[in-house]
Design a protein around this motif. Structure first.
Motif: not given
Length: 156
Positions: A69-88, A148-156
């Motif tokens: 939800p934080k990611f979508k609020a920040t970037f306007g889209v659902k978080a979609k990670m790149l595949t390992p091939e796309e990253v390279l 700086w953005i706030d798109v994470s959880k679990g570390w607080e």
């Protein structure tokens, strides 16, 4: 190799000597924390996401997880990670060594608030057995941070 791109980048800044290389893998947060003998949170992991037709990098503390939800609020889209091939292909580094250094100019880098609780952190340097210790300010500067953005959880 991607580590050579990073080494060249840091040579221009006069800090290539600070790159650490290990006999063992540092490809995951846990392995990097063991290699460096630090808590997992101090590993600055670089995550690659697809936003429309381009890639962005989010650098977060090793113990943080992406909050959709934080990611979508920040970037306007659902978080979609790149595949390992796309990253390279799009970032120039293989998964396990992805970092915000020595990357194409069209890749934007954002730093997550989860990093700010540490004085120094350890991002990878383009290979699965490397890292560099940087202050938070150095990381932001050398990564050409877009903000700086706030798109994470679990570390607080």
């Amino acid at each position: 190799m991607a580590i050579e791109l990073v080494r060249d980048y840091f040579k221009e800044l006069g800090i290539a000597y600070k790159i650490l290389e290990f006999e063992t893998s540092s490809a995951t947060v846990e392995l990097a924390a063991q290699a460096l003998n630090v808590e997992p949170g101090r590993i600055a992991k670089t995550l690659s996401f697809k936003i429309e037709d381009h890639c962005i990098l989010v650098v977060a503390a090793g113990d943080a997880k992406i909050d959709n939800p934080k990611f979508k609020a920040t970037f306007g889209v659902k978080a979609k990670m790149l595949t390992p091939e796309e990253v390279l292909e799009q970032v120039g580094h293989a998964v396990g060594g992805v970092c915000p250094f020595g990357i194409p100019e069209n890749v934007s880098v954002f730093l997550d608030e989860s990093l700010k609780r540490f004085e120094t952190v350890f991002p990878a340097c383009g290979s699965s057995n490397s890292a560099i210790e940087l202050t938070i300010e150095e990381l932001y500067t050398y990564a050409n941070g877009q903000g700086w953005i706030d798109v994470s959880k679990g570390w607080e």
